[in-house]
Motif scaffolding. Structure first.
Motif, mmCIF file in Angstrom:
data_model
loop_
_atom_site.group_PDB
_atom_site.id
_atom_site.type_symbol
_atom_site.label_atom_id
_atom_site.label_comp_id
_atom_site.label_asym_id
_atom_site.label_seq_id
_atom_site.Cartn_x
_atom_site.Cartn_y
_atom_site.Cartn_z
ATOM 1 N N ASP A 144 0.880 -1.301 0.068
ATOM 2 C CA ASP A 144 -0.063 -0.003 0.080
ATOM 3 C C ASP A 144 0.877 1.210 -0.137
ATOM 4 O OD1 ASP A 144 -2.512 -1.309 2.185
ATOM 5 O OD2 ASP A 144 -2.078 -1.590 -0.173
ATOM 6 N N TYR A 145 1.825 1.102 0.562
ATOM 7 C CA TYR A 145 2.699 2.549 0.630
ATOM 8 C C TYR A 145 3.982 2.361 0.081
ATOM 9 C CZ TYR A 145 -0.179 2.877 4.751
ATOM 10 O OH TYR A 145 -1.375 2.896 5.696
ATOM 11 N N PRO A 146 4.372 3.190 -0.480
ATOM 12 C CA PRO A 146 5.642 3.526 -1.249
ATOM 13 C C PRO A 146 6.900 3.503 -0.392
ATOM 14 C CG PRO A 146 4.770 5.577 -1.667
ATOM 15 C CD PRO A 146 3.736 4.653 -0.695
ATOM 16 N N GLN A 147 8.293 3.510 -0.763
ATOM 17 C CA GLN A 147 9.211 3.443 0.073
ATOM 18 C C GLN A 147 9.990 4.612 -0.272
ATOM 19 O OE1 GLN A 147 11.088 -0.002 1.125
ATOM 20 N NE2 GLN A 147 9.330 -1.439 0.490
ATOM 21 N N GLY A 148 10.423 5.387 0.539
ATOM 22 C CA GLY A 148 11.453 6.470 0.272
ATOM 23 C C GLY A 148 10.697 7.673 -0.346
ATOM 24 N N ASP A 149 10.269 7.745 -1.408
ATOM 25 C CA ASP A 149 9.759 8.900 -2.058
ATOM 26 C C ASP A 149 8.463 9.327 -1.659
ATOM 27 O OD1 ASP A 149 9.331 10.982 -4.056
ATOM 28 O OD2 ASP A 149 9.398 9.884 -5.703
ATOM 29 N N PRO A 150 8.410 10.171 -0.917
ATOM 30 C CA PRO A 150 6.745 10.817 -0.468
ATOM 31 C C PRO A 150 6.098 11.487 -1.421
ATOM 32 C CG PRO A 150 8.621 12.394 0.370
ATOM 33 C CD PRO A 150 9.236 11.148 -0.609
ATOM 34 N N ARG A 151 6.485 11.627 -2.713
ATOM 35 C CA ARG A 151 5.522 12.136 -3.700
ATOM 36 C C ARG A 151 4.815 11.150 -4.515
ATOM 37 N NH1 ARG A 151 10.827 15.867 -5.586
ATOM 38 N NH2 ARG A 151 11.711 13.838 -4.661
ATOM 39 N N GLU B 53 11.593 17.714 16.916
ATOM 40 C CA GLU B 53 12.930 18.202 17.301
ATOM 41 C C GLU B 53 13.980 17.828 15.951
ATOM 42 O OE1 GLU B 53 14.117 16.408 20.847
ATOM 43 O OE2 GLU B 53 12.635 17.715 22.046
ATOM 44 N N TRP B 54 13.799 16.732 15.446
ATOM 45 C CA TRP B 54 14.813 16.503 14.115
ATOM 46 C C TRP B 54 14.405 17.365 13.085
ATOM 47 C CZ3 TRP B 54 15.247 15.359 9.078
ATOM 48 C CH2 TRP B 54 16.484 14.596 8.705
ATOM 49 N N LEU B 55 13.223 17.545 12.878
ATOM 50 C CA LEU B 55 12.946 18.476 11.555
ATOM 51 C C LEU B 55 13.280 19.917 12.108
ATOM 52 C CD1 LEU B 55 9.482 17.291 10.546
ATOM 53 C CD2 LEU B 55 11.555 17.055 9.162
ATOM 54 N N ALA B 56 13.092 20.296 13.221
ATOM 55 C CA ALA B 56 13.438 21.675 13.730
ATOM 56 C C ALA B 56 14.782 21.963 13.350
ATOM 57 C CB ALA B 56 13.062 21.909 14.978
ATOM 58 N N LEU C 78 12.332 11.696 6.045
ATOM 59 C CA LEU C 78 12.381 12.994 6.818
ATOM 60 C C LEU C 78 13.376 13.942 6.157
ATOM 61 C CD1 LEU C 78 12.644 11.937 10.460
ATOM 62 C CD2 LEU C 78 10.804 12.640 9.203
ATOM 63 N N MET C 79 14.421 13.506 5.628
ATOM 64 C CA MET C 79 15.242 14.374 4.585
ATOM 65 C C MET C 79 14.346 15.195 3.528
ATOM 66 S SD MET C 79 18.289 14.851 5.863
ATOM 67 C CE MET C 79 19.361 14.941 4.678
ATOM 68 N N ALA D 98 11.116 15.375 3.473
ATOM 69 C CA ALA D 98 10.167 16.351 4.018
ATOM 70 C C ALA D 98 10.761 17.826 4.499
ATOM 71 C CB ALA D 98 9.484 15.684 4.970
ATOM 72 N N GLY D 99 11.986 17.655 4.920
ATOM 73 C CA GLY D 99 12.722 19.057 5.483
ATOM 74 C C GLY D 99 13.057 19.690 4.345
ATOM 75 N N ALA D 100 13.429 19.292 3.172
ATOM 76 C CA ALA D 100 13.753 19.965 1.789
ATOM 77 C C ALA D 100 12.367 20.483 1.500
ATOM 78 C CB ALA D 100 14.286 19.069 0.943
ATOM 79 N N HIS D 101 11.250 19.970 1.442
ATOM 80 C CA HIS D 101 10.096 20.424 1.060
ATOM 81 C C HIS D 101 9.622 21.784 2.089
ATOM 82 C CE1 HIS D 101 8.861 16.208 -0.758
ATOM 83 N NE2 HIS D 101 9.430 17.022 -1.577
ATOM 84 N N LEU D 102 9.854 21.319 3.281
ATOM 85 C CA LEU D 102 9.236 22.657 4.227
ATOM 86 C C LEU D 102 10.315 23.587 4.037
ATOM 87 C CD1 LEU D 102 8.749 20.497 7.378
ATOM 88 C CD2 LEU D 102 7.242 21.741 5.951
ATOM 89 N N GLU D 103 11.787 23.275 3.836
ATOM 90 C CA GLU D 103 12.656 24.436 3.523
ATOM 91 C C GLU D 103 12.255 25.385 2.512
ATOM 92 O OE1 GLU D 103 17.236 25.350 2.355
ATOM 93 O OE2 GLU D 103 16.512 23.303 2.967
#
Length: 380
Positions: free
Chosen positions: A31-38, A102-105, A248-249, A251-256
């Motif tokens: 059901d879920y992909p691996q690695g690529d959140p897109r 905290e990791w994302l911050a 998370l890396m 996701a962090g790039a998207h948020l940045e």
């Protein structure tokens, strides 16, 4: 002995293959992909109704054009509570609610998009979108931040929790064969899900400027299960932990990028008569002496039928500020023209894709005198 081991490996591989083709399949696997959140699923939706229910993927990491002037913002990061199937059992991941934000911050603090960030151990209470927006506005005002990052852990559970807690001999042999011979990872019964919902909220309006749901699954195979708490070295060395870190890396790039695309917003503090008003932003945030910034008014509108529940809007006032002197975190400013200001006002620096704050002389005023703004009742 060698031929016996080879025969045993072949037999176990055959059992794995038969197990994936006959009888009930592993719950939720695939059901879920691996690695690529897109990617939001293993297969493309087959109907318009299924397509409509798929979460919208974030845009590529070029949400807005580059800009010569860098404006740095402030961010408040709340805790990410566990919802629904986000079980932390079978691995002791109870610390994920604080460890993840905290990791994302920390990731965003090192990106250069922020001049200040702070974390909050509490999460935004669940409620309607209007209630969430109002609570985010209140938190942002109390903590003096421009943006609020919130989220929720929707799934941390094992695909087959019984196999983790009490695996039989066949299950152990199956998983050992997959690991030893590098076979199809989906044949491993120790699959664990990770579903994280993130929202980046504007601290003035409470509206979401970025929203996405990230999904993956990985093999939960810690060498020392008692030590593999969320965020520990024993956690990151698992297949599941490695995939979570990669996600998370991203996701962090998207948020940045989403933070970079937001214009700098700073509150105006009107001082006593005879002294210059101060803007709550300065050189650290990216302002310089001579910058001219449009001034906006905060308008609160009560939601019909709701008690003390409001929506917030930024309305262009038509007035412009000039930075007379820029300090580290504040600036002395001068209001251009004859304006009577009522209510709360904020200066908005241009966002990427527009011109940077103008440092030239103000334009020649028209013959018509600007109209004074009508007073507005403070809904707070």
């Amino acid at each position: 002995m060698r031929s016996y081991s080879s025969a045993l490996a072949v037999l176990l591989a055959a059992m794995l293959t038969m197990g994936t083709q006959a009888g009930p399949s592993l719950p939720h696997l695939g059901d879920y992909p691996q690695g690529d959140p897109r990617r939001v699923g293993a297969a493309e939706p087959t109907t318009e109704e299924e397509a409509a229910t798929q979460p919208e993927a974030p845009s590529a990491l070029t949400l807005c054009p580059a800009q010569e002037r860098v404006y740095r913002k402030s961010l408040l990061v709340t805790a990410f509570p566990r919802r629904g199937d986000a079980s932390a059992n079978g691995g002791g991941l109870q610390g994920a609610e604080q460890a993840l934000p905290e990791w994302l911050a920390g990731r965003l603090a090192n990106s250069g998009a922020l001049f200040h960030h702070q974390t909050l151990n509490a999460s935004l209470p669940m409620g309607s979108p209007a209630e969430t927006a109002q609570q985010a506005r209140q938190l942002a005002r109390e903590r003096q931040t421009q943006l609020v990052l919130t989220g929720a852990l929707l799934d941390l559970g094992m695909a087959r929790p019984k196999d983790l807690l009490n695996p039989d001999l066949i299950t152990r042999g199956r998983n050992a064969t997959v690991s030893t011979f590098g076979l199809n990872e989906e044949w491993d019964t120790r699959q664990r899900h990770f579903v994280l919902h993130l929202e980046l909220l504007d601290g003035v309006t409470g509206n979401a400027v970025f929203r996405h749901e990230y999904r993956l699954r990985g093999v939960w195979n810690p060498k020392h299960p008692a030590r593999a708490r969320f965020g520990t070295p024993a956690f990151w060395e698992t297949d599941y932990g490695e995939k979570v870190e990669q996600l998370l890396m991203e996701a962090g790039a998207h948020l940045e990028e989403a933070i970079r695309c937001q214009p700098l917003v700073a509150r105006l503090n009107r001082a006593a008569p005879g002294s210059a008003p101060l803007l709550e932003a300065g050189r650290v945030q990216g302002l310089e002496t001579g910058d001219r910034l449009p001034l906006h008014r905060v308008s609160l509108r009560q939601i019909p039928g709701e008690y003390r529940l409001y929506t917030a809007h930024l309305l262009a006032s038509g007035a412009t500020l000039t930075v007379v002197r820029a300090y580290a975190h504040s600036s002395e400013v001068k209001l251009e023209g004859d304006w009577a200001l009522y209510g709360e006002h904020l200066a908005v620096a241009p966002g990427p894709g527009t011109q940077t704050a103008s440092t030239g002389p103000p334009p020649t005023p028209s013959a018509e005198k600007p109209h004074a703004e009508a007073p507005e009742t403070d809904a707070n």
